[in-house]
Design a protein around this motif. Structure first.
Motif, mmCIF file in Angstrom:
data_model
loop_
_atom_site.group_PDB
_atom_site.id
_atom_site.type_symbol
_atom_site.label_atom_id
_atom_site.label_comp_id
_atom_site.label_asym_id
_atom_site.label_seq_id
_atom_site.Cartn_x
_atom_site.Cartn_y
_atom_site.Cartn_z
ATOM 1 N N PHE A 1 3.970 -7.982 60.235
ATOM 2 C CA PHE A 1 4.908 -8.853 60.555
ATOM 3 C C PHE A 1 5.507 -8.299 61.846
ATOM 4 C CE2 PHE A 1 4.842 -10.000 56.135
ATOM 5 C CZ PHE A 1 4.589 -11.335 56.010
ATOM 6 N N LYS A 2 5.385 -6.771 62.230
ATOM 7 C CA LYS A 2 5.701 -6.104 63.382
ATOM 8 C C LYS A 2 7.256 -6.169 63.453
ATOM 9 C CE LYS A 2 1.060 -6.648 65.436
ATOM 10 N NZ LYS A 2 0.428 -7.045 66.821
ATOM 11 N N PRO A 3 8.339 -5.757 62.642
ATOM 12 C CA PRO A 3 9.574 -5.713 63.133
ATOM 13 C C PRO A 3 9.779 -4.769 64.341
ATOM 14 C CG PRO A 3 9.252 -4.629 61.046
ATOM 15 C CD PRO A 3 7.842 -4.970 61.401
ATOM 16 N N PHE A 4 9.038 -3.853 64.589
ATOM 17 C CA PHE A 4 9.061 -3.082 65.583
ATOM 18 C C PHE A 4 7.840 -2.650 65.921
ATOM 19 C CE2 PHE A 4 9.987 -0.613 61.758
ATOM 20 C CZ PHE A 4 8.935 0.192 61.921
ATOM 21 N N LYS A 5 7.472 -1.667 67.137
ATOM 22 C CA LYS A 5 6.366 -1.244 67.581
ATOM 23 C C LYS A 5 6.478 0.140 68.223
ATOM 24 C CE LYS A 5 6.275 -3.564 72.231
ATOM 25 N NZ LYS A 5 7.516 -4.207 71.631
ATOM 26 N N VAL A 6 5.504 0.791 68.608
ATOM 27 C CA VAL A 6 5.563 2.053 68.900
ATOM 28 C C VAL A 6 6.238 2.119 70.209
ATOM 29 C CG1 VAL A 6 4.041 4.194 69.963
ATOM 30 C CG2 VAL A 6 3.511 2.866 67.990
ATOM 31 N N GLY A 7 7.210 2.789 70.549
ATOM 32 C CA GLY A 7 7.992 2.879 71.823
ATOM 33 C C GLY A 7 9.119 2.168 71.624
ATOM 34 N N ASP A 8 9.620 1.363 70.563
ATOM 35 C CA ASP A 8 10.664 0.559 70.460
ATOM 36 C C ASP A 8 11.840 1.600 69.966
ATOM 37 O OD1 ASP A 8 9.620 -1.831 71.069
ATOM 38 O OD2 ASP A 8 9.857 -2.552 69.020
ATOM 39 N N THR A 9 12.951 1.195 70.384
ATOM 40 C CA THR A 9 14.220 1.993 69.958
ATOM 41 C C THR A 9 14.978 1.416 68.694
ATOM 42 O OG1 THR A 9 14.811 3.009 72.228
ATOM 43 C CG2 THR A 9 16.580 2.916 70.261
ATOM 44 N N ILE A 10 14.827 2.069 67.470
ATOM 45 C CA ILE A 10 15.272 1.311 66.272
ATOM 46 C C ILE A 10 16.451 2.209 65.633
ATOM 47 C CG2 ILE A 10 13.210 0.080 65.821
ATOM 48 C CD1 ILE A 10 12.683 2.122 63.686
ATOM 49 N N GLU A 11 17.061 1.544 64.633
ATOM 50 C CA GLU A 11 18.191 2.469 63.853
ATOM 51 C C GLU A 11 17.896 1.746 62.197
ATOM 52 O OE1 GLU A 11 22.815 3.278 63.213
ATOM 53 O OE2 GLU A 11 22.292 1.611 64.495
ATOM 54 N N ALA A 12 17.404 2.893 61.536
ATOM 55 C CA ALA A 12 17.089 2.500 60.236
ATOM 56 C C ALA A 12 17.160 3.673 59.297
ATOM 57 C CB ALA A 12 15.516 2.033 60.120
ATOM 58 N N GLN A 13 17.551 3.687 58.221
ATOM 59 C CA GLN A 13 17.702 4.610 57.159
ATOM 60 C C GLN A 13 18.564 5.858 57.781
ATOM 61 O OE1 GLN A 13 16.138 4.660 53.760
ATOM 62 N NE2 GLN A 13 16.609 2.541 54.778
ATOM 63 N N GLY A 14 19.603 5.641 58.521
ATOM 64 C CA GLY A 14 20.463 6.585 59.036
ATOM 65 C C GLY A 14 19.868 7.284 60.220
ATOM 66 N N THR A 15 18.782 6.837 60.805
ATOM 67 C CA THR A 15 18.102 7.419 61.774
ATOM 68 C C THR A 15 18.261 6.391 63.006
ATOM 69 O OG1 THR A 15 16.821 8.769 60.490
ATOM 70 C CG2 THR A 15 16.060 8.599 62.779
ATOM 71 N N LEU A 16 18.456 6.924 64.435
ATOM 72 C CA LEU A 16 18.452 6.164 65.315
ATOM 73 C C LEU A 16 17.577 6.872 66.529
ATOM 74 C CD1 LEU A 16 19.321 4.054 67.285
ATOM 75 C CD2 LEU A 16 21.329 5.470 68.030
ATOM 76 N N GLY A 17 16.667 6.413 66.902
ATOM 77 C CA GLY A 17 15.439 6.982 67.902
ATOM 78 C C GLY A 17 14.413 5.924 68.347
ATOM 79 N N SER A 18 13.344 6.644 69.027
ATOM 80 C CA SER A 18 12.259 5.900 69.569
ATOM 81 C C SER A 18 11.018 5.948 68.579
ATOM 82 C CB SER A 18 11.808 6.594 70.825
ATOM 83 O OG SER A 18 10.708 5.841 71.288
ATOM 84 N N VAL A 19 10.515 4.889 68.187
ATOM 85 C CA VAL A 19 9.168 5.022 67.418
ATOM 86 C C VAL A 19 7.896 5.601 67.987
ATOM 87 C CG1 VAL A 19 7.650 3.524 65.843
ATOM 88 C CG2 VAL A 19 9.955 2.956 66.055
ATOM 89 N N GLU A 20 7.477 6.803 67.303
ATOM 90 C CA GLU A 20 6.517 7.415 67.984
ATOM 91 C C GLU A 20 5.055 7.088 67.193
ATOM 92 O OE1 GLU A 20 6.948 11.906 68.144
ATOM 93 O OE2 GLU A 20 7.631 11.516 70.028
ATOM 94 N N ASN A 21 5.229 6.772 66.055
ATOM 95 C CA ASN A 21 3.835 6.482 65.236
ATOM 96 C C ASN A 21 4.311 5.688 64.192
ATOM 97 O OD1 ASN A 21 0.985 6.752 64.815
ATOM 98 N ND2 ASN A 21 1.583 8.088 63.183
#
Length: 281
Positions: free
Chosen positions: A120-140
């Motif tokens: 379903f791809k709610p995010f992809k590598v390189g996106d900036t997300i906030e989840a589970q108390g973490t805010l950052g860029s998806v690396e893998n």
């Protein structure tokens, strides 16, 4: 001593040998036909994955899993053709699968979550997300875990089960973002003048979009200030540069127009019920 009747034994054994050879021949035919069907099926599935742009990690895993499953079924069919009793073998596989499933409940939840994320791809590598108390860029994005690098360069590994079953804020999906700045001015300040000064300051920044137009709203009677909310739109990549640069520019503009930016303060009144004492010099 009785003479061994080899001719009779061969005559009796010949039907059994022929039956065995027939079973072996059928098993070999089933194996090669099954192998061709498996390869054809896997190639067709790979084309479907490419057509629908399925994530490479997911397509590779599903292809490998399906290949293993199909070969297990093919081997069971070959053994059954050879006369081997496979019912007990299937029961053993089922019991082993149940035991492994119970032992790996958490990993299976992460596995299922990884499948859902990759489909379903709610995010992809390189996106900036906030989840589970973490805010950052998806690396893998792997099958079991997703790694996120936060903005102070720490890498956080998040189980996919938790990601798939909780809310995720993706800051990279939309090309534009709203910039919000909070500004406070002293009580008694002319709000219309203040609003115009701020809007004139924002117009000088070419990164700010004209549509939707920037806006300034009076939002609250604060303890020490009249609170204003400044809102404008910019490209997602310019969000923080626009915020930082214009916060400084707004401060300088307010000071240039003698508009006071207050700081927390208290007026203390001391009452003397018994009368104010004399101050001796």
């Amino acid at each position: 001593m009785d003479t061994i009747d080899f001719a009779g034994m061969m005559e009796n054994a010949l039907p059994l040998i022929l039956l065995a050879l027939k079973s072996i021949l059928i098993a070999v035919i089933i194996y090669f036909i099954g192998k061709w069907v498996i390869n054809f099926t896997l190639k067709a599935i790979d084309k479907i994955f490419v057509k629908y742009d399925v994530d490479p990690s997911l397509s590779s895993f599903l292809s490998s899993f399906l290949k293993g499953l199909l070969y297990v079924l093919l081997i069971l069919a070959v053994l059954s053709t050879l006369g081997v009793e496979v019912t007990a073998f299937i029961a053993i596989l089922g019991a082993a699968g149940l035991a492994i499933g119970l032992a790996l409940q958490g990993s299976l939840a992460n596995f299922a979550g990884g499948i859902l994320i990759l489909i379903f791809k709610p995010f992809k590598v390189g996106d900036t997300i906030e989840a589970q108390g973490t805010l950052g860029s998806v690396e893998n994005i792997a099958i079991l875990y997703t790694t996120v690098r936060n903005f102070d360069n720490k890498v956080v590994t998040i189980p996919n089960g938790a990601l798939a079953n909780n809310s995720i804020t993706n800051f990279s999906v939309k090309p534009t973002r709203r910039v919000e700045m909070a500004v406070g001015v002293a009580y008694g300040t002319d709000l219309k003048k203040t609003r115009q000064v701020i809007l004139d300051t924002l117009k000088k920044d070419d990164r700010i979009h004209e549509d939707p137009a920037p806006a300034v709203y009076f939002t609250n009677f604060g303890d020490n200030s009249l609170d204003l909310s400044v809102r404008c739109w910019a490209d997602a990549d310019n969000l923080w540069p626009v915020f930082w640069d214009n916060m400084e520019s707004i401060k300088e503009s307010l000071e240039a127009h003698d508009i006071e930016v207050p700081f927390p303060q208290r007026d203390v009144h001391h009452f003397f019920p018994e009368g104010k004492p004399e101050i001796k010099g």
